[in-house]
Design a protein around this motif. Structure first.
Motif, short mmCIF file in Angstrom:
data_model
loop_
_atom_site.label_atom_id
_atom_site.label_comp_id
_atom_site.label_asym_id
_atom_site.label_seq_id
_atom_site.Cartn_x
_atom_site.Cartn_y
_atom_site.Cartn_z
N HIS A 183 20.14 44.50 -24.43
CA HIS A 183 18.77 44.01 -24.35
C HIS A 183 18.01 44.31 -25.64
O HIS A 183 17.21 43.49 -26.10
N GLN A 184 18.27 45.48 -26.22
CA GLN A 184 17.58 45.84 -27.46
C GLN A 184 17.98 44.92 -28.61
O GLN A 184 17.14 44.50 -29.41
N LEU A 185 19.27 44.59 -28.71
CA LEU A 185 19.72 43.69 -29.77
C LEU A 185 19.20 42.28 -29.55
O LEU A 185 18.84 41.58 -30.50
N LYS A 186 19.16 41.84 -28.30
CA LYS A 186 18.73 40.48 -28.03
C LYS A 186 17.24 40.28 -28.32
O LYS A 186 16.82 39.17 -28.68
N GLN A 187 16.44 41.36 -28.21
CA GLN A 187 15.01 41.26 -28.42
C GLN A 187 14.59 41.36 -29.89
O GLN A 187 13.40 41.26 -30.19
N LEU A 188 15.54 41.57 -30.77
CA LEU A 188 15.19 41.61 -32.19
C LEU A 188 14.73 40.23 -32.67
O LEU A 188 15.12 39.20 -32.12
N LEU A 189 13.94 40.21 -33.72
CA LEU A 189 13.38 38.96 -34.23
C LEU A 189 14.40 38.25 -35.12
O LEU A 189 14.29 38.21 -36.35
N TRP A 190 15.42 37.66 -34.49
CA TRP A 190 16.51 37.04 -35.25
C TRP A 190 16.05 35.77 -35.94
O TRP A 190 16.64 35.37 -36.94
N ARG A 191 15.04 35.09 -35.45
CA ARG A 191 14.60 33.85 -36.09
C ARG A 191 13.99 34.11 -37.46
O ARG A 191 13.96 33.19 -38.30
N GLN A 192 13.52 35.31 -37.66
CA GLN A 192 12.94 35.64 -38.95
C GLN A 192 13.96 36.21 -39.94
O GLN A 192 13.60 36.53 -41.07
N VAL A 193 15.20 36.36 -39.51
CA VAL A 193 16.26 36.90 -40.36
C VAL A 193 17.04 35.76 -41.00
O VAL A 193 17.42 34.79 -40.32
N ARG A 194 17.28 35.85 -42.27
CA ARG A 194 18.05 34.84 -42.98
C ARG A 194 19.53 34.92 -42.63
O ARG A 194 20.05 35.98 -42.30
N ILE A 195 20.19 33.77 -42.72
CA ILE A 195 21.64 33.73 -42.51
C ILE A 195 22.32 34.35 -43.72
O ILE A 195 22.14 33.92 -44.86
N GLY A 196 23.12 35.39 -43.46
CA GLY A 196 23.80 36.07 -44.55
C GLY A 196 25.03 35.34 -45.04
O GLY A 196 25.36 35.37 -46.23
N HIS A 197 25.73 34.68 -44.11
CA HIS A 197 26.97 33.97 -44.49
C HIS A 197 27.27 32.94 -43.42
O HIS A 197 27.02 33.15 -42.23
N SER A 198 27.79 31.82 -43.84
CA SER A 198 28.19 30.75 -42.91
C SER A 198 29.45 30.08 -43.43
O SER A 198 29.70 30.04 -44.65
N LEU A 214 22.46 39.77 -40.36
CA LEU A 214 22.48 41.23 -40.31
C LEU A 214 21.07 41.75 -40.57
O LEU A 214 20.34 41.21 -41.41
N VAL A 215 20.73 42.79 -39.85
CA VAL A 215 19.44 43.43 -40.02
C VAL A 215 19.63 44.94 -39.91
O VAL A 215 20.36 45.42 -39.04
N SER A 216 19.03 45.68 -40.82
CA SER A 216 19.13 47.14 -40.82
C SER A 216 18.18 47.73 -39.78
O SER A 216 16.99 47.44 -39.78
N VAL A 217 18.74 48.54 -38.89
CA VAL A 217 17.96 49.20 -37.84
C VAL A 217 18.40 50.67 -37.83
O VAL A 217 19.38 51.03 -37.20
N ARG A 218 17.69 51.50 -38.56
CA ARG A 218 18.08 52.90 -38.69
C ARG A 218 17.44 53.78 -37.62
O ARG A 218 17.96 54.85 -37.33
N GLN A 219 16.33 53.37 -37.05
CA GLN A 219 15.65 54.19 -36.06
C GLN A 219 15.43 53.38 -34.79
O GLN A 219 15.08 52.20 -34.84
N GLY A 220 15.64 54.04 -33.69
CA GLY A 220 15.37 53.41 -32.40
C GLY A 220 16.55 52.71 -31.77
O GLY A 220 16.48 52.32 -30.60
N LEU A 221 17.65 52.49 -32.49
CA LEU A 221 18.81 51.83 -31.91
C LEU A 221 19.55 52.81 -31.00
O LEU A 221 19.87 53.93 -31.42
N LEU A 222 19.82 52.40 -29.79
CA LEU A 222 20.39 53.29 -28.78
C LEU A 222 21.90 53.42 -28.93
O LEU A 222 22.67 53.16 -28.00
N PHE A 223 22.33 53.82 -30.13
CA PHE A 223 23.76 54.01 -30.37
C PHE A 223 23.92 54.89 -31.61
O PHE A 223 23.29 54.63 -32.64
N PRO A 224 24.75 55.93 -31.55
CA PRO A 224 24.88 56.83 -32.69
C PRO A 224 25.59 56.18 -33.87
O PRO A 224 26.54 55.39 -33.69
#
Length: 357
Positions: A183-198, A214-224
């Motif tokens: 749910h946390q990954l799905k709620q990220l603002l992916w429409r505002q992120v550029r396509i890194g590779h296609s 790809l988007v850097s998420v260093r804080q708040g992501l529920l995974f070590p």
């Protein structure tokens, strides 16, 4: 036995390399027969033999990478990291070869670039793959290696084990078995992120278009140790036109943006599916031996994961049973039923008899 058949047909230069004795009187190598090879294999320690084979396979993959880079030339891009794919599979056609009636389930680790099996362990079922993850990878040297796995192995203990103990990186697929993280990954603002590779692929009668964000998420992501979130979008349609079908898959990785480029991460994720080719080979190999009334057992020093159709035929030979026919042998004709027989006789009676002169 397959190894015995291979030894009987191996070229002379390979026998010289292996150190097989050459008999000058008969002008031929003294190739060990099937009974000798069987005796040697039964005396081996399966765990040590598997570890030695895995180390040899890893050296082969390194040599193959160096050879490809040398052929491509110094200007060609060299892969900065190796990748290992981890996945499990229940072998097709093995339920009748076990006393419990359950199919053999193997968890394997293979190289992402060449598909060489580095290690494998047997597990009791799909739910036990999680507990077999660390024993599978612990004997391997994984410094700087990227380990890819499906959603079943997206476990926090696995991430700590790879990063802290093995000094490796991971790319884990996230699905609804981790509901909070998904749910946390799905709620990220992916429409505002550029396509890194296609990239586009054409094959199997369809056109496939893959893109990765790809988007850097260093804080708040529920995974070590997860520092980047990944969204892979696959769009497919028939090659000659039609509507696009879109599927989005989420993943996490411990690789920072300066550790790997988006195209490298996309290549590692795509190479993970090469392990499906290994599953297909195992399914075809084990399915060639039809079911029998009594399950065959491997030699005492070998685990069931090392049992192959050749070993099954070897056990039949020891027990005095006839060998099972291969899948390619013609099937026996089924007898006609009563109705089919009556229709056949009626059709013969109605057919006109040839005139005799």
């Amino acid at each position: 036995m397959a190894i015995g058949e291979w030894a009987a047909d191996v070229p002379a230069d390979v026998l010289d390399t292996l150190g097989i004795r050459y008999n000058r009187f008969v002008r031929a190598h003294e190739v060990p027969d099937e009974a000798t090879l069987r005796d040697v294999l039964e005396r081996l320690v399966a765990v040590a033999f598997a570890a030695a084979t895995g180390a040899w396979m890893k050296n082969l993959s390194v040599v193959a990478d160096d050879t490809e880079c040398a052929v491509a030339g110094p200007s060609a891009p060299r892969p900065r990291r190796a990748s290992i794919a981890v996945d499990g599979k229940a072998l097709r056609g093995t339920r009748h070869h076990t006393a419990s009636g359950r199919a053999w389930h193997l968890l394997a680790a293979c190289t992402g670039r060449h598909g060489l099996v580095l290690a494998q362990v047997e597990v009791d079922g799909k739910s036990n793959e999680v507990s077999a993850f660390e024993p599978l990878l612990r004997p391997l040297t994984l410094d700087g290696t990227v380990v890819t796995a499906d959603a079943l192995h997206t476990q926090r203990d696995h991430a700590r084990f790879l990063v802290k103990e093995k000094n490796a990186h991971f790319i884990f697929v996230v699905k609804k078995n981790q509901p909070s993280l998904y749910h946390q990954l799905k709620q990220l603002l992916w429409r505002q992120v550029r396509i890194g590779h296609s990239e586009d692929h054409h094959g199997h009668g369809r056109t496939e278009r893959r893109s990765i964000k790809l988007v850097s998420v260093r804080q708040g992501l529920l995974f070590p140790h997860a520092v980047q979130a990944i969204a892979i979008t696959r769009k497919t349609r028939p090659r000659h036109g039609g509507r696009w079908k879109s599927v989005t898959v989420y993943a996490i990785t411990s690789l920072a943006a300066h550790h790997a480029r988006p195209e490298e991460i996309a290549a590692w994720i795509r190479r993970h599916w090469q392990i499906e080719a290994l599953h297909h080979i195992r399914d075809v190999t084990t399915a060639r031996t039809p079911p029998r009334s009594a399950p065959a057992q491997a030699p005492p020093s070998w685990p069931r994961s090392a049992t192959s159709p050749s070993v099954l035929r070897l056990d039949q030979h020891r027990q005095g049973q006839p060998e099972s026919p291969s899948r390619c042998s013609p099937l026996p004709r089924h007898p006609r039923t009563r109705n089919q027989t009556e229709r056949h006789i009626t059709r013969e009676r109605r057919s006109p008899r040839p005139k005799t002169r």
